[in-house]
Design a protein around this motif. Sequence first.
Motif, PDB file in Angstrom:
ATOM      1  N   HIS A   2       0.820  -1.217   0.000  1.00 42.90           N
ATOM      2  CA  HIS A   2       0.000   0.000   0.000  1.00 42.90           C
ATOM      3  C   HIS A   2       0.850   1.261   0.000  1.00 42.90           C
ATOM      4  O   HIS A   2       0.384   2.328  -0.386  1.00 42.90           O
ATOM      5  N   LEU A  49      -1.117   4.571  -1.232  1.00 36.95           N
ATOM      6  CA  LEU A  49      -1.740   5.387  -0.182  1.00 36.95           C
ATOM      7  C   LEU A  49      -0.853   6.557   0.235  1.00 36.95           C
ATOM      8  O   LEU A  49      -1.322   7.677   0.418  1.00 36.95           O
ATOM      9  N   HIS A  50       0.436   6.293   0.403  1.00 34.84           N
ATOM     10  CA  HIS A  50       1.313   7.331   0.969  1.00 34.84           C
ATOM     11  C   HIS A  50       2.084   8.127  -0.086  1.00 34.84           C
ATOM     12  O   HIS A  50       2.287   9.323   0.065  1.00 34.84           O
ATOM     13  N   ASP A  95      -3.494   5.960   6.886  1.00 33.86           N
ATOM     14  CA  ASP A  95      -3.731   4.563   7.305  1.00 33.86           C
ATOM     15  C   ASP A  95      -5.030   4.445   8.097  1.00 33.86           C
ATOM     16  O   ASP A  95      -5.794   3.488   7.934  1.00 33.86           O
TER      17      ASP A  95
HETATM   18 FE   LIG Z   1       0.637   2.923   5.829  1.00 32.59          FE
END
Ligand SMILES: [Fe+2]
Length: 444
Positions: free
Chosen positions: A185, A189-190, A352
Amino acid sequence: MTEGGPVGESAFFELTRVGPGTVMGEFMRQYWIPAGLSSELEPDGDPMRLALLGEKLIAFRDSGGRIGVMDQRCPHRCASLFLGRNEDDGIRCVYHGWKFSADGTCVDMPNVPNQENFRDKIRAKAYPVQERAGLFWVYMGPRETPPPLPQLEVAMVPEGETIIEPVLRDCNWLQALEGDIDTSHFGFLHVGHVQPEDLTTDNPLYHTVTNRAPAYHTTTTDWGASYAAFRDGGPDTTYWRFANFMFPFWTQQPQGTFNTHVHARAWVPLDDHHTMFMNVMWTGMTEGVEPTMADGSPIEGLQLRNDYVERSTDWFGRWRVRHNESDDWGIDRQAQREGRIFTGIADIHLQDQAVTESMGPVTDFDFEHLTVSDQMIATTRRRLLDAARDFRDNGTPPPGVDRPEIFREARSGFFLAPDEIDWRDAYQAQTQVMERPGNPLPAS
Ligand SMILES: [Fe+2]
Ligand code: FES
């Protein structure tokens, strides 16, 4: 390599529920639970509501500094001891004045004539407590003599050498924990908004954004499970990134130099729908290079702020951050649309938090489709389930409960090793040369 088969639908009920009498709840009760920060409780301070494994408890520190953790219900007529007076080495119920010391002993029963005859028969339901590493730990299990504390490296550092960052999360512990061992991820995501040309080639994130579908190994270990992601580290060299799951709810993440990366992250179930994340770090950890764009500007979306709101006395009122589902975790659609931040959420931990809370209070695991990139998650679920069922069916002591030293061997982070060395051998070799915090282990 993934060990064990997939976990079936009904097994998720066993994995996620933590109350008394449940499979995972009974399993977790065999371990010491890091319940809060020592600094949260002051001598003769206000009692604190504390939810743990689905039980409603209170915690207080008495005049002499001892911590009491007990069922919130007074054993007389069940009034909440949260309302109690924390005074003169004990907590006194405000209803009829019964008083209990930190270990649950009833020391006063002032509304009862000849109280001596009866007082010895009454105890508050109190749990053993220990303090170490800036945390207070609670043992909720059945043993008369509790097992030793786990010798996680970060729990063994000298007094005062830990930093703890707690954050409350509004979802089940398992999906929260799994975010930490879901390595693929990160590139989305980041840092989904970062392109290889934005970075210098020696940036620790360069390979993350060059190959967003990384291959990795997983295996079970004495302490739980491990994975290692790998890539070319230069001539005849492999760049390894190791991370761990440790029983019953701990993780270690790979973003740091292996040599000093002494930390552990607890995902403590408060009940089935709330989890206290506790990031416990050694002060001697050397900071990794702060990743920046090639031009030196900060990479947006990687801030870590933990924007706490004022704490309340609610069961889930400690260590809450400002954004949550009610405001869509503060998502900035403009930043998302313009590609400034992949998610539109500025804070890395909140990213997260948003995705795991968005799954619902407990993920509908029947709806998901795990793939090869999820092999660490599958390995961890299987390892947990097998160990919890082995305890339930055969009484086999849960891993590490009676061998606390096995946790000391778990370390995560990145390092370089010669190509020809097997990944597990590379790990072993690295542990032989790494720095250990300067604290002799207590005799066990
Ligand atoms: Fe994360
Ligand atoms: S209910 Fe606590 S003293 Fe009566």
